[in-house]
Design a protein around this motif. Structure first.
Motif, PDB file in Angstrom:
ATOM      1  N   THR A  69       4.982   5.940  20.177  1.00  0.00           N
ATOM      2  CA  THR A  69       4.058   5.518  19.123  1.00  0.00           C
ATOM      3  C   THR A  69       4.008   6.536  17.991  1.00  0.00           C
ATOM      4  OG1 THR A  69       2.719   4.395  20.791  1.00  0.00           O
ATOM      5  CG2 THR A  69       1.697   4.781  18.661  1.00  0.00           C
ATOM      6  N   ILE A  70       3.951   7.807  18.357  1.00  0.00           N
ATOM      7  CA  ILE A  70       3.918   8.874  17.342  1.00  0.00           C
ATOM      8  C   ILE A  70       5.206   8.880  16.524  1.00  0.00           C
ATOM      9  CG2 ILE A  70       3.866  11.382  17.019  1.00  0.00           C
ATOM     10  CD1 ILE A  70       1.984  11.454  19.514  1.00  0.00           C
ATOM     11  N   LEU A  71       6.344   8.709  17.190  1.00  0.00           N
ATOM     12  CA  LEU A  71       7.627   8.698  16.489  1.00  0.00           C
ATOM     13  C   LEU A  71       7.716   7.483  15.558  1.00  0.00           C
ATOM     14  CD1 LEU A  71      10.099   9.816  19.301  1.00  0.00           C
ATOM     15  CD2 LEU A  71       9.344  11.136  17.318  1.00  0.00           C
ATOM     16  N   PHE A  72       7.204   6.352  16.006  1.00  0.00           N
ATOM     17  CA  PHE A  72       7.209   5.147  15.161  1.00  0.00           C
ATOM     18  C   PHE A  72       6.357   5.380  13.915  1.00  0.00           C
ATOM     19  CE2 PHE A  72       5.485   1.165  13.675  1.00  0.00           C
ATOM     20  CZ  PHE A  72       6.588   0.334  13.653  1.00  0.00           C
ATOM     21  N   ALA A  73       5.174   5.955  14.112  1.00  0.00           N
ATOM     22  CA  ALA A  73       4.296   6.226  12.967  1.00  0.00           C
ATOM     23  C   ALA A  73       4.934   7.228  12.011  1.00  0.00           C
ATOM     24  CB  ALA A  73       2.950   6.737  13.456  1.00  0.00           C
ATOM     25  N   ASP A  74       5.630   8.217  12.560  1.00  0.00           N
ATOM     26  CA  ASP A  74       6.283   9.239  11.734  1.00  0.00           C
ATOM     27  C   ASP A  74       7.401   8.626  10.898  1.00  0.00           C
ATOM     28  OD1 ASP A  74       6.584  12.024  10.978  1.00  0.00           O
ATOM     29  OD2 ASP A  74       8.490  11.955  12.060  1.00  0.00           O
ATOM     30  N   THR A  75       8.106   7.653  11.479  1.00  0.00           N
ATOM     31  CA  THR A  75       9.213   6.996  10.773  1.00  0.00           C
ATOM     32  C   THR A  75       8.694   6.016   9.720  1.00  0.00           C
ATOM     33  OG1 THR A  75      10.581   7.164  12.763  1.00  0.00           O
ATOM     34  CG2 THR A  75      11.283   5.586  11.080  1.00  0.00           C
ATOM     35  N   ASN A  76       7.581   5.357  10.012  1.00  0.00           N
ATOM     36  CA  ASN A  76       7.081   4.282   9.154  1.00  0.00           C
ATOM     37  C   ASN A  76       5.805   4.649   8.407  1.00  0.00           C
ATOM     38  OD1 ASN A  76       8.859   1.780   9.973  1.00  0.00           O
ATOM     39  ND2 ASN A  76       8.332   2.826  11.880  1.00  0.00           N
ATOM     40  N   TRP A  77       5.580   5.928   8.179  1.00  0.00           N
ATOM     41  CA  TRP A  77       4.295   6.367   7.622  1.00  0.00           C
ATOM     42  C   TRP A  77       4.025   5.770   6.240  1.00  0.00           C
ATOM     43  CZ3 TRP A  77       4.005   9.154   3.074  1.00  0.00           C
ATOM     44  CH2 TRP A  77       5.194   9.740   2.616  1.00  0.00           C
ATOM     45  N   GLN A  78       5.057   5.604   5.436  1.00  0.00           N
ATOM     46  CA  GLN A  78       4.841   5.065   4.088  1.00  0.00           C
ATOM     47  C   GLN A  78       4.363   3.611   4.151  1.00  0.00           C
ATOM     48  OE1 GLN A  78       8.817   6.178   2.589  1.00  0.00           O
ATOM     49  NE2 GLN A  78       7.774   7.322   0.965  1.00  0.00           N
ATOM     50  N   LYS A  79       4.994   2.830   5.012  1.00  0.00           N
ATOM     51  CA  LYS A  79       4.607   1.427   5.162  1.00  0.00           C
ATOM     52  C   LYS A  79       3.192   1.308   5.717  1.00  0.00           C
ATOM     53  CE  LYS A  79       6.040  -2.935   7.266  1.00  0.00           C
ATOM     54  NZ  LYS A  79       7.043  -3.621   8.135  1.00  0.00           N
ATOM     55  N   ILE A  80       2.874   2.158   6.690  1.00  0.00           N
ATOM     56  CA  ILE A  80       1.537   2.127   7.294  1.00  0.00           C
ATOM     57  C   ILE A  80       0.474   2.488   6.263  1.00  0.00           C
ATOM     58  CG2 ILE A  80       0.030   3.210   9.017  1.00  0.00           C
ATOM     59  CD1 ILE A  80       2.538   3.521  10.787  1.00  0.00           C
ATOM     60  N   LYS A  81       0.743   3.521   5.465  1.00  0.00           N
ATOM     61  CA  LYS A  81      -0.223   3.921   4.440  1.00  0.00           C
ATOM     62  C   LYS A  81      -0.421   2.806   3.411  1.00  0.00           C
ATOM     63  CE  LYS A  81      -0.784   8.043   2.889  1.00  0.00           C
ATOM     64  NZ  LYS A  81      -0.652   9.357   2.250  1.00  0.00           N
ATOM     65  N   GLN A  82       0.656   2.110   3.049  1.00  0.00           N
ATOM     66  CA  GLN A  82       0.543   1.022   2.077  1.00  0.00           C
ATOM     67  C   GLN A  82      -0.245  -0.142   2.669  1.00  0.00           C
ATOM     68  OE1 GLN A  82       1.542   1.054  -1.221  1.00  0.00           O
ATOM     69  NE2 GLN A  82       0.294  -0.819  -1.237  1.00  0.00           N
ATOM     70  N   MET A  83      -0.015  -0.439   3.952  1.00  0.00           N
ATOM     71  CA  MET A  83      -0.755  -1.517   4.606  1.00  0.00           C
ATOM     72  C   MET A  83      -2.249  -1.191   4.661  1.00  0.00           C
ATOM     73  SD  MET A  83       1.835  -2.552   7.718  1.00  0.00           S
ATOM     74  CE  MET A  83       0.773  -3.859   8.353  1.00  0.00           C
ATOM     75  N   ARG A  84      -2.578   0.064   4.923  1.00  0.00           N
ATOM     76  CA  ARG A  84      -3.989   0.474   4.957  1.00  0.00           C
ATOM     77  C   ARG A  84      -4.599   0.359   3.563  1.00  0.00           C
ATOM     78  NH1 ARG A  84      -6.036   5.653   7.439  1.00  0.00           N
ATOM     79  NH2 ARG A  84      -7.852   4.319   7.764  1.00  0.00           N
ATOM     80  N   LYS A  85      -3.825   0.735   2.543  1.00  0.00           N
ATOM     81  CA  LYS A  85      -4.318   0.639   1.170  1.00  0.00           C
ATOM     82  C   LYS A  85      -4.590  -0.813   0.803  1.00  0.00           C
ATOM     83  CE  LYS A  85      -3.153   2.046  -3.563  1.00  0.00           C
ATOM     84  NZ  LYS A  85      -2.115   2.693  -4.422  1.00  0.00           N
ATOM     85  N   ASP A  86      -3.673  -1.696   1.187  1.00  0.00           N
ATOM     86  CA  ASP A  86      -3.853  -3.122   0.908  1.00  0.00           C
ATOM     87  C   ASP A  86      -5.067  -3.663   1.666  1.00  0.00           C
ATOM     88  OD1 ASP A  86      -1.584  -2.973  -0.630  1.00  0.00           O
ATOM     89  OD2 ASP A  86      -0.257  -3.827   0.894  1.00  0.00           O
ATOM     90  N   ALA A  87      -5.260  -3.184   2.896  1.00  0.00           N
ATOM     91  CA  ALA A  87      -6.360  -3.678   3.732  1.00  0.00           C
ATOM     92  C   ALA A  87      -7.723  -3.326   3.146  1.00  0.00           C
ATOM     93  CB  ALA A  87      -6.237  -3.117   5.147  1.00  0.00           C
ATOM     94  N   LEU A  88      -7.791  -2.225   2.400  1.00  0.00           N
ATOM     95  CA  LEU A  88      -9.058  -1.820   1.794  1.00  0.00           C
ATOM     96  C   LEU A  88      -9.568  -2.854   0.801  1.00  0.00           C
ATOM     97  CD1 LEU A  88      -8.397   1.992   1.231  1.00  0.00           C
ATOM     98  CD2 LEU A  88     -10.018   0.981   2.829  1.00  0.00           C
ATOM     99  N   ASN A  89      -8.644  -3.647   0.244  1.00  0.00           N
ATOM    100  CA  ASN A  89      -9.026  -4.677  -0.728  1.00  0.00           C
ATOM    101  C   ASN A  89      -9.067  -6.077  -0.113  1.00  0.00           C
ATOM    102  OD1 ASN A  89      -9.079  -2.771  -2.913  1.00  0.00           O
ATOM    103  ND2 ASN A  89      -6.836  -2.805  -2.894  1.00  0.00           N
ATOM    104  N   GLU A  90      -8.916  -6.146   1.215  1.00  0.00           N
ATOM    105  CA  GLU A  90      -8.814  -7.445   1.873  1.00  0.00           C
ATOM    106  C   GLU A  90     -10.126  -8.211   1.816  1.00  0.00           C
ATOM    107  OE1 GLU A  90      -7.311  -9.267   6.173  1.00  0.00           O
ATOM    108  OE2 GLU A  90      -7.682  -7.116   5.950  1.00  0.00           O
ATOM    109  N   TYR A  91     -11.249  -7.499   1.947  1.00  0.00           N
ATOM    110  CA  TYR A  91     -12.553  -8.159   1.972  1.00  0.00           C
ATOM    111  C   TYR A  91     -13.454  -7.583   0.890  1.00  0.00           C
ATOM    112  CZ  TYR A  91     -11.141 -10.201   6.408  1.00  0.00           C
ATOM    113  OH  TYR A  91     -10.478 -10.908   7.380  1.00  0.00           O
TER     114      TYR A  91
END
Length: 336
Positions: A69-91
């Motif tokens: 899980t840690i390795l996956f997050a380390d590899t995909n950190w940019q995508k995860i950060k963008q998804m979190r940013k998008d989620a902030l505007n979801e509601y």
């Protein structure tokens, strides 16, 4: 995990039967760790190893899952950060928010499931049939997995919630969860949407030290309410918007109301002595012919009510200004 030759399967949500015919995704409401992390736009996992596995193996596969899980997050950190940013505007305020869910049986996937043949045999204790698994008969087969839910109840997100400072228990928990608040600088009359608790059920057994409520129903009204200097205003345009809605909407599955934080409003502390209230009730009805007509209509439609003088007096009391205002009045208000 597959490359490490470690089998991973969704939580086997099966009770008192076998998983051969498939199973549903577990409902992770906010009370659970993964439901809670989701409220703050955070990925969460609860790895659960089988209790019959050797302990050393359980520790090893849990460790390997954490590493993967840690390795996956380390590899995909940019995508995860963008998804979190998008989620902030979801509601946003004015949008609909889903408060309850049901399995969507039209969406099904099939997973490779490794198990043992299940069956029943007489119990050595009771002599009645008991479930057992025959480890001499392992199998691998595809079984249906229902992993999708659909929303069944919605609420409109308000601009803000207002909570009187007297509700310190709830306010303390909101602060612990880093929910931002603004405090009124002076006594203020504000037009708000108000909830009245109309019905609810309560579990007969405790859960985590609570006799939780469920199937809660409310009625709404718009009122002008006087709030005091120091009362709290929680605007929903903040990262914790989902936490606010899930905890402050009384009909939400894991709301603060359903977790007993507002049980004092369920207790009626004031009442009347009938020999005194009889005269006041007549005076009230004489001044309010509409309510008097409603009483007569109710008598005609309900024979038991028509023959019960105490019930009629109680009904009049509940319509009158003498009725305890705090009873069933939910002390959290919405600004729309």
């Amino acid at each position: 995990m597959n490359k490490k030759k470690i089998d991973v399967v969704p939580y086997v949500n099966v009770h008192s039967t076998t998983p051969d015919k498939g199973f549903e995704q577990f409902t992770d409401t906010p009370r659970y760790a993964t439901g809670y992390t989701t409220l703050f736009h955070t990925l969460g996992f609860v790895p659960e190893t089988h209790m019959l596995k050797i302990y050393k193996e359980r520790v090893k596969v849990t460790y390997e899952f954490m590493v993967s899980t840690i390795l996956f997050a380390d590899t995909n950190w940019q995508k995860i950060k963008q998804m979190r940013k998008d989620a902030l505007n979801e509601y946003q305020a004015g949008m609909q928010y889903p408060m309850d869910w049901a399995i969507d049986s039209t969406k099904v996937s099939y997973i490779d499931f490794k198990g043992y043949q299940g069956g029943y045999k007489p119990s050595d204790i009771s002599g009645k049939d008991r479930l057992f698994y025959d480890k001499s008969k392992p199998f691998t087969k595809k079984i249906p997995f229902y992993g999708n839910y659909k929303p069944t109840k919605f609420v409109n997100i308000p601009k803000a919630y207002i909570i009187p400072q007297s509700q310190w228990q709830v306010l303390d928990i909101l602060k612990l969860n880093n929910i931002n608040a603004h405090r009124l600088q002076k006594d203020t009359i504000i037009e708000v949407e108000s909830y009245k608790i109309e019905s609810y059920q309560t579990s007969k057994s405790p859960y985590e030290g609570h006799y939780a409520h469920y199937n809660t129903k409310v009625s709404k009204s718009t009122q002008k309410v006087k709030f005091s200097m120091g009362d709290y205003v929680f605007y929903t345009n903040q990262p914790g918007v989902k936490y606010l809605v899930e905890t402050l909407e009384p009909e939400a599955v894991d709301s603060y109301f359903n977790w007993n934080f507002f049980d004092t409003i369920l207790q009626q502390k004031e009442y009347f002595s009938s020999y005194v209230f009889e005269d006041l009730a007549k005076e009230f009805l004489d001044k309010n012919p509409k309510i008097k007509a409603e009483l007569e209509q109710k008598k005609q439609n309900d024979k038991a009510f028509a023959e019960n003088g105490a019930a009629q007096l109680d009904w009049v009391y509940r319509q009158s200004p003498y009725y305890e205002k705090a009873h069933l009045q939910y002390p959290v208000y919405r600004i729309n």
